[in-house]
Design a protein around this motif. Structure first.
Motif, PDB file in Angstrom:
ATOM      1  N   PRO A  35     -78.558 -46.488  27.163  1.00 10.55           N
ATOM      2  CA  PRO A  35     -77.112 -46.471  27.398  1.00 10.55           C
ATOM      3  C   PRO A  35     -76.762 -47.035  28.781  1.00 10.55           C
ATOM      4  O   PRO A  35     -77.419 -46.716  29.766  1.00 10.55           O
ATOM      5  CB  PRO A  35     -76.750 -44.991  27.318  1.00 10.55           C
ATOM      6  CG  PRO A  35     -77.947 -44.292  26.777  1.00 10.55           C
ATOM      7  CD  PRO A  35     -79.121 -45.174  27.000  1.00 10.55           C
ATOM      8  N   ILE A  36     -75.752 -47.883  28.823  1.00 15.87           N
ATOM      9  CA  ILE A  36     -75.289 -48.493  30.065  1.00 15.87           C
ATOM     10  C   ILE A  36     -73.808 -48.173  30.221  1.00 15.87           C
ATOM     11  O   ILE A  36     -73.028 -48.325  29.284  1.00 15.87           O
ATOM     12  CB  ILE A  36     -75.505 -50.019  30.043  1.00 15.87           C
ATOM     13  CG1 ILE A  36     -77.000 -50.332  29.934  1.00 15.87           C
ATOM     14  CG2 ILE A  36     -74.927 -50.658  31.302  1.00 15.87           C
ATOM     15  CD1 ILE A  36     -77.308 -51.802  29.774  1.00 15.87           C
ATOM     16  N   ASP A  37     -73.433 -47.747  31.421  1.00 20.35           N
ATOM     17  CA  ASP A  37     -72.045 -47.383  31.698  1.00 20.35           C
ATOM     18  C   ASP A  37     -71.561 -48.193  32.891  1.00 20.35           C
ATOM     19  O   ASP A  37     -72.320 -48.455  33.824  1.00 20.35           O
ATOM     20  CB  ASP A  37     -71.960 -45.883  32.007  1.00 20.35           C
ATOM     21  CG  ASP A  37     -70.545 -45.357  32.065  1.00 20.35           C
ATOM     22  OD1 ASP A  37     -69.629 -46.032  31.551  1.00 20.35           O
ATOM     23  OD2 ASP A  37     -70.348 -44.272  32.619  1.00 20.35           O
ATOM     24  N   LEU A  38     -70.315 -48.616  32.863  1.00 13.58           N
ATOM     25  CA  LEU A  38     -69.713 -49.357  33.967  1.00 13.58           C
ATOM     26  C   LEU A  38     -68.424 -48.672  34.353  1.00 13.58           C
ATOM     27  O   LEU A  38     -67.621 -48.309  33.489  1.00 13.58           O
ATOM     28  CB  LEU A  38     -69.412 -50.800  33.553  1.00 13.58           C
ATOM     29  CG  LEU A  38     -68.588 -51.592  34.562  1.00 13.58           C
ATOM     30  CD1 LEU A  38     -69.457 -52.078  35.704  1.00 13.58           C
ATOM     31  CD2 LEU A  38     -67.894 -52.754  33.893  1.00 13.58           C
ATOM     32  N   TYR A  39     -68.232 -48.476  35.647  1.00 11.17           N
ATOM     33  CA  TYR A  39     -66.945 -48.012  36.133  1.00 11.17           C
ATOM     34  C   TYR A  39     -66.698 -48.615  37.492  1.00 11.17           C
ATOM     35  O   TYR A  39     -67.544 -49.294  38.058  1.00 11.17           O
ATOM     36  CB  TYR A  39     -66.842 -46.483  36.136  1.00 11.17           C
ATOM     37  CG  TYR A  39     -67.905 -45.760  36.935  1.00 11.17           C
ATOM     38  CD1 TYR A  39     -67.651 -45.346  38.231  1.00 11.17           C
ATOM     39  CD2 TYR A  39     -69.142 -45.462  36.383  1.00 11.17           C
ATOM     40  CE1 TYR A  39     -68.616 -44.672  38.959  1.00 11.17           C
ATOM     41  CE2 TYR A  39     -70.100 -44.783  37.098  1.00 11.17           C
ATOM     42  CZ  TYR A  39     -69.833 -44.388  38.388  1.00 11.17           C
ATOM     43  OH  TYR A  39     -70.781 -43.729  39.109  1.00 11.17           O
ATOM     44  N   GLU A  40     -65.526 -48.351  38.019  1.00  6.98           N
ATOM     45  CA  GLU A  40     -65.095 -49.017  39.237  1.00  6.98           C
ATOM     46  C   GLU A  40     -64.459 -48.011  40.179  1.00  6.98           C
ATOM     47  O   GLU A  40     -63.782 -47.084  39.737  1.00  6.98           O
ATOM     48  CB  GLU A  40     -64.154 -50.139  38.810  1.00  6.98           C
ATOM     49  CG  GLU A  40     -63.021 -50.451  39.646  1.00  6.98           C
ATOM     50  CD  GLU A  40     -62.196 -51.619  39.102  1.00  6.98           C
ATOM     51  OE1 GLU A  40     -61.880 -51.658  37.892  1.00  6.98           O
ATOM     52  OE2 GLU A  40     -61.840 -52.467  39.921  1.00  6.98           O
ATOM     53  N   THR A  41     -64.708 -48.199  41.471  1.00 14.93           N
ATOM     54  CA  THR A  41     -64.023 -47.440  42.515  1.00 14.93           C
ATOM     55  C   THR A  41     -63.180 -48.445  43.294  1.00 14.93           C
ATOM     56  O   THR A  41     -63.149 -49.629  42.956  1.00 14.93           O
ATOM     57  CB  THR A  41     -65.028 -46.737  43.453  1.00 14.93           C
ATOM     58  OG1 THR A  41     -65.762 -47.723  44.187  1.00 14.93           O
ATOM     59  CG2 THR A  41     -65.982 -45.837  42.676  1.00 14.93           C
ATOM     60  N   SER A  42     -62.539 -47.996  44.349  1.00 16.10           N
ATOM     61  CA  SER A  42     -61.713 -48.925  45.121  1.00 16.10           C
ATOM     62  C   SER A  42     -62.547 -49.979  45.842  1.00 16.10           C
ATOM     63  O   SER A  42     -62.058 -51.059  46.129  1.00 16.10           O
ATOM     64  CB  SER A  42     -60.861 -48.152  46.134  1.00 16.10           C
ATOM     65  OG  SER A  42     -61.700 -47.442  47.027  1.00 16.10           O
ATOM     66  N   ARG A  43     -63.845 -49.697  46.101  1.00 12.72           N
ATOM     67  CA  ARG A  43     -64.687 -50.643  46.835  1.00 12.72           C
ATOM     68  C   ARG A  43     -65.825 -51.250  46.019  1.00 12.72           C
ATOM     69  O   ARG A  43     -66.376 -52.268  46.401  1.00 12.72           O
ATOM     70  CB  ARG A  43     -65.282 -49.964  48.071  1.00 12.72           C
ATOM     71  CG  ARG A  43     -64.225 -49.573  49.087  1.00 12.72           C
ATOM     72  CD  ARG A  43     -64.842 -48.997  50.301  1.00 12.72           C
ATOM     73  NE  ARG A  43     -65.592 -47.778  49.939  1.00 12.72           N
ATOM     74  CZ  ARG A  43     -66.183 -47.004  50.803  1.00 12.72           C
ATOM     75  NH1 ARG A  43     -66.160 -47.285  52.065  1.00 12.72           N
ATOM     76  NH2 ARG A  43     -66.818 -45.924  50.408  1.00 12.72           N
ATOM     77  N   ASP A  44     -66.209 -50.593  44.906  1.00 14.12           N
ATOM     78  CA  ASP A  44     -67.406 -51.008  44.182  1.00 14.12           C
ATOM     79  C   ASP A  44     -67.187 -51.065  42.680  1.00 14.12           C
ATOM     80  O   ASP A  44     -66.355 -50.354  42.139  1.00 14.12           O
ATOM     81  CB  ASP A  44     -68.549 -49.998  44.404  1.00 14.12           C
ATOM     82  CG  ASP A  44     -68.912 -49.802  45.848  1.00 14.12           C
ATOM     83  OD1 ASP A  44     -69.123 -50.805  46.542  1.00 14.12           O
ATOM     84  OD2 ASP A  44     -69.000 -48.639  46.282  1.00 14.12           O
TER      85      ASP A  44
END
Length: 133
Positions: A35-44
């Motif tokens: 399983p691969i998950d992608l998410y985002e923060t304000s910098r990364d």
């Protein structure tokens, strides 16, 4: 006028469209063994690869253009030898001009891709040191 806006737009519109598709189909990258998950923060941008169900002996990550390649060697059940696994993930942004870090903890490989980078790197790959399962 609309075409001018699109032709002058940055990666952000592409990323927004790509994330919308991913949200509509959260299993787009689902693999029952990886399983691969992608998410985002304000910098990364953060990619997490869950290897808890695998007996991995070697891991190599390669970043080139828009593609992340995850390659590993997996010990087969009952000591029946090893099997290579490779997974390619196309991203909606160019990786060669980003600062990228990888970490391994609690059987999760975490890849942090800085949104804004001052050190373009070109294509590269690395192995996670001291990989223990």
């Amino acid at each position: 006028m609309e075409n001018e806006k699109q032709s002058n737009s940055s990666d952000f519109l592409e990323i927004d469209d790509w994330l919308n598709v991913l949200m509509e189909d959260p299993f787009a990258w689902y693999d029952e063994h990886l399983p691969i998950d992608l998410y985002e923060t304000s910098r990364d941008y953060i990619i997490e690869i869950d290897v808890s169900d695998l007996s991995i002996t070697d891991v190599k990550l390669t970043f080139c253009g828009h593609e992340l390649t995850f390659a590993c060697t997996v010990q087969k059940p009952n000591n029946e030898g090893e099997q290579p696994i490779e997974k390619n993930v196309m991203l909606p942004f160019y990786l060669n001009d980003k600062d990228i870090e990888a970490d391994y903890e609690n059987r999760i490989i975490e890849i942090k891709i800085k949104k804004y980078s001052s050190h373009p790197s070109g294509a590269f790959s690395f192995q996670i040191p001291h990989f223990k399962h």
